[in-house]
Write a protein that holds these residues in place. Structure first.
Motif, PDB file in Angstrom:
ATOM      1  N   ASN A  42    -124.650  74.445  56.502  1.00  0.00           N
ATOM      2  CA  ASN A  42    -124.530  75.395  57.606  1.00  0.00           C
ATOM      3  C   ASN A  42    -124.254  74.741  58.954  1.00  0.00           C
ATOM      4  OD1 ASN A  42    -125.323  77.094  55.524  1.00  0.00           O
ATOM      5  ND2 ASN A  42    -126.514  78.385  56.879  1.00  0.00           N
ATOM      6  N   GLY A  43    -124.634  73.491  59.128  1.00  0.00           N
ATOM      7  CA  GLY A  43    -124.448  72.825  60.412  1.00  0.00           C
ATOM      8  C   GLY A  43    -123.077  72.196  60.615  1.00  0.00           C
ATOM      9  N   ILE A  44    -122.239  72.215  59.600  1.00  0.00           N
ATOM     10  CA  ILE A  44    -120.908  71.608  59.735  1.00  0.00           C
ATOM     11  C   ILE A  44    -120.091  72.393  60.749  1.00  0.00           C
ATOM     12  CG2 ILE A  44    -118.719  71.164  58.535  1.00  0.00           C
ATOM     13  CD1 ILE A  44    -120.297  70.379  56.105  1.00  0.00           C
ATOM     14  N   ARG A  45    -119.503  71.657  61.680  1.00  0.00           N
ATOM     15  CA  ARG A  45    -118.743  72.273  62.769  1.00  0.00           C
ATOM     16  C   ARG A  45    -117.249  72.238  62.468  1.00  0.00           C
ATOM     17  NH1 ARG A  45    -121.224  71.272  68.251  1.00  0.00           N
ATOM     18  NH2 ARG A  45    -119.206  70.393  68.736  1.00  0.00           N
ATOM     19  N   ILE A  46    -116.598  73.345  62.768  1.00  0.00           N
ATOM     20  CA  ILE A  46    -115.153  73.465  62.551  1.00  0.00           C
ATOM     21  C   ILE A  46    -114.495  73.743  63.894  1.00  0.00           C
ATOM     22  CG2 ILE A  46    -113.324  74.741  61.375  1.00  0.00           C
ATOM     23  CD1 ILE A  46    -115.433  75.379  59.203  1.00  0.00           C
ATOM     24  N   LEU A  47    -113.522  72.921  64.239  1.00  0.00           N
ATOM     25  CA  LEU A  47    -112.793  73.074  65.499  1.00  0.00           C
ATOM     26  C   LEU A  47    -111.560  73.934  65.260  1.00  0.00           C
ATOM     27  CD1 LEU A  47    -112.210  72.332  68.472  1.00  0.00           C
ATOM     28  CD2 LEU A  47    -111.035  70.294  67.607  1.00  0.00           C
ATOM     29  N   LEU A  48    -111.485  75.025  65.988  1.00  0.00           N
ATOM     30  CA  LEU A  48    -110.324  75.916  65.924  1.00  0.00           C
ATOM     31  C   LEU A  48    -109.475  75.685  67.159  1.00  0.00           C
ATOM     32  CD1 LEU A  48    -112.081  79.243  64.907  1.00  0.00           C
ATOM     33  CD2 LEU A  48    -110.655  77.815  63.455  1.00  0.00           C
ATOM     34  N   LYS A  49    -108.167  75.586  66.965  1.00  0.00           N
ATOM     35  CA  LYS A  49    -107.234  75.448  68.082  1.00  0.00           C
ATOM     36  C   LYS A  49    -106.120  76.466  67.913  1.00  0.00           C
ATOM     37  CE  LYS A  49    -107.941  70.612  69.238  1.00  0.00           C
ATOM     38  NZ  LYS A  49    -107.301  69.307  69.420  1.00  0.00           N
ATOM     39  N   LEU A  50    -105.734  77.052  69.025  1.00  0.00           N
ATOM     40  CA  LEU A  50    -104.640  78.024  69.016  1.00  0.00           C
ATOM     41  C   LEU A  50    -103.417  77.368  69.636  1.00  0.00           C
ATOM     42  CD1 LEU A  50    -103.657  80.930  68.529  1.00  0.00           C
ATOM     43  CD2 LEU A  50    -104.438  81.473  70.834  1.00  0.00           C
ATOM     44  N   ASN A  51    -102.341  77.302  68.862  1.00  0.00           N
ATOM     45  CA  ASN A  51    -101.083  76.757  69.349  1.00  0.00           C
ATOM     46  C   ASN A  51    -100.350  77.878  70.083  1.00  0.00           C
ATOM     47  OD1 ASN A  51     -98.498  75.768  69.707  1.00  0.00           O
ATOM     48  ND2 ASN A  51     -98.469  74.720  67.732  1.00  0.00           N
ATOM     49  N   GLU A  52    -100.124  77.693  71.359  1.00  0.00           N
ATOM     50  CA  GLU A  52     -99.516  78.748  72.177  1.00  0.00           C
ATOM     51  C   GLU A  52     -98.056  79.009  71.820  1.00  0.00           C
ATOM     52  OE1 GLU A  52    -100.295  78.632  76.408  1.00  0.00           O
ATOM     53  OE2 GLU A  52    -102.018  77.332  76.032  1.00  0.00           O
ATOM     54  N   ASP A  53     -97.363  77.991  71.315  1.00  0.00           N
ATOM     55  CA  ASP A  53     -95.944  78.151  71.017  1.00  0.00           C
ATOM     56  C   ASP A  53     -95.685  79.181  69.915  1.00  0.00           C
ATOM     57  OD1 ASP A  53     -95.432  76.230  72.925  1.00  0.00           O
ATOM     58  OD2 ASP A  53     -95.356  74.591  71.469  1.00  0.00           O
ATOM     59  N   ASN A  54     -96.455  79.083  68.836  1.00  0.00           N
ATOM     60  CA  ASN A  54     -96.198  79.990  67.710  1.00  0.00           C
ATOM     61  C   ASN A  54     -97.424  80.810  67.315  1.00  0.00           C
ATOM     62  OD1 ASN A  54     -97.733  77.994  66.555  1.00  0.00           O
ATOM     63  ND2 ASN A  54     -96.179  77.291  65.133  1.00  0.00           N
ATOM     64  N   ASN A  55     -98.456  80.827  68.162  1.00  0.00           N
ATOM     65  CA  ASN A  55     -99.689  81.576  67.911  1.00  0.00           C
ATOM     66  C   ASN A  55    -100.328  81.225  66.565  1.00  0.00           C
ATOM     67  OD1 ASN A  55    -100.401  82.925  70.166  1.00  0.00           O
ATOM     68  ND2 ASN A  55     -99.698  84.920  69.491  1.00  0.00           N
ATOM     69  N   GLN A  56    -100.191  79.970  66.154  1.00  0.00           N
ATOM     70  CA  GLN A  56    -100.763  79.525  64.893  1.00  0.00           C
ATOM     71  C   GLN A  56    -102.119  78.885  65.154  1.00  0.00           C
ATOM     72  OE1 GLN A  56     -98.274  76.865  62.706  1.00  0.00           O
ATOM     73  NE2 GLN A  56     -99.525  76.981  60.869  1.00  0.00           N
ATOM     74  N   ILE A  57    -103.079  79.191  64.270  1.00  0.00           N
ATOM     75  CA  ILE A  57    -104.432  78.650  64.399  1.00  0.00           C
ATOM     76  C   ILE A  57    -104.585  77.472  63.448  1.00  0.00           C
ATOM     77  CG2 ILE A  57    -106.880  79.152  64.086  1.00  0.00           C
ATOM     78  CD1 ILE A  57    -106.188  82.099  64.684  1.00  0.00           C
ATOM     79  N   THR A  58    -105.101  76.357  63.978  1.00  0.00           N
ATOM     80  CA  THR A  58    -105.419  75.216  63.120  1.00  0.00           C
ATOM     81  C   THR A  58    -106.933  75.045  63.125  1.00  0.00           C
ATOM     82  OG1 THR A  58    -105.179  73.653  64.957  1.00  0.00           O
ATOM     83  CG2 THR A  58    -103.253  74.019  63.553  1.00  0.00           C
ATOM     84  N   ALA A  59    -107.458  74.616  61.996  1.00  0.00           N
ATOM     85  CA  ALA A  59    -108.897  74.407  61.863  1.00  0.00           C
ATOM     86  C   ALA A  59    -109.140  73.051  61.205  1.00  0.00           C
ATOM     87  CB  ALA A  59    -109.521  75.527  61.014  1.00  0.00           C
ATOM     88  N   THR A  60    -110.028  72.263  61.810  1.00  0.00           N
ATOM     89  CA  THR A  60    -110.375  70.962  61.253  1.00  0.00           C
ATOM     90  C   THR A  60    -111.889  70.785  61.325  1.00  0.00           C
ATOM     91  OG1 THR A  60    -110.002  69.923  63.415  1.00  0.00           O
ATOM     92  CG2 THR A  60    -108.205  69.808  61.822  1.00  0.00           C
ATOM     93  N   VAL A  61    -112.427  70.081  60.351  1.00  0.00           N
ATOM     94  CA  VAL A  61    -113.852  69.800  60.329  1.00  0.00           C
ATOM     95  C   VAL A  61    -114.114  68.661  61.276  1.00  0.00           C
ATOM     96  CG1 VAL A  61    -115.765  69.021  58.893  1.00  0.00           C
ATOM     97  CG2 VAL A  61    -114.101  70.607  57.971  1.00  0.00           C
ATOM     98  N   GLU A  62    -115.098  68.849  62.176  1.00  0.00           N
ATOM     99  CA  GLU A  62    -115.479  67.781  63.094  1.00  0.00           C
ATOM    100  C   GLU A  62    -116.370  66.796  62.381  1.00  0.00           C
ATOM    101  OE1 GLU A  62    -117.302  69.331  66.620  1.00  0.00           O
ATOM    102  OE2 GLU A  62    -115.407  69.165  67.665  1.00  0.00           O
ATOM    103  N   LYS A  63    -116.153  65.538  62.623  1.00  0.00           N
ATOM    104  CA  LYS A  63    -116.972  64.485  61.990  1.00  0.00           C
ATOM    105  C   LYS A  63    -118.090  64.093  62.907  1.00  0.00           C
ATOM    106  CE  LYS A  63    -114.273  63.967  58.426  1.00  0.00           C
ATOM    107  NZ  LYS A  63    -114.404  63.806  57.096  1.00  0.00           N
TER     108      LYS A  63
END
Length: 121
Positions: A100-121
């Protein structure tokens, strides 16, 4: 003279065939005894990343700030992921540990409105 049974040679051949068949059967089913906990862990993380992206599609904070951090626990609370009866996502590599404590970083790309998600280490 009439024979009512098997000879010693026939019994030895029969035991050899049964032994060979049992060896083949055991090797074909031995996958049931392998440890797949790392594969299960990776599947849970992939599911969490996909769930975080779905969450990001409705997040006002992500739309405004272009990035957001969310934990697996928050995804469970917001009903984007399932968990056990205690509300915890259990680590398959260690049953006493929660993910439950694992953090996921979400980023919104403004050019194509695409969301990327990566696990923070």
């Amino acid at each position: 003279m009439k024979s009512n049974g098997y000879t010693l040679i026939e019994l030895l051949i029969l035991m050899g065939v049964v032994g060979l068949l049992s060896i083949v059967f055991l090797t074909k089913t031995s996958y049931a005894f392998t440890d797949n906990s790392d594969e299960y862990y990776n599947n849970i993380i992939s599911l969490a990343i996909d769930s975080a992206k779905k969450y990001g599609e409705t997040s006002k904070k992500l739309q405004e700030e272009k990035s957001e951090i969310i934990t697996i626990g928050e995804l469970v609370e917001k009903k984007y992921m399932g968990a056990n009866e205690d509300g915890k996502v259990v680590d398959p590599r260690n049953e006493n540990k929660s993910l439950n404590g694992i953090r996921i970083l979400l980023k919104l790309n403004e050019d194509n409105n695409q969301i990327t998600a990566t696990v923070e280490k």
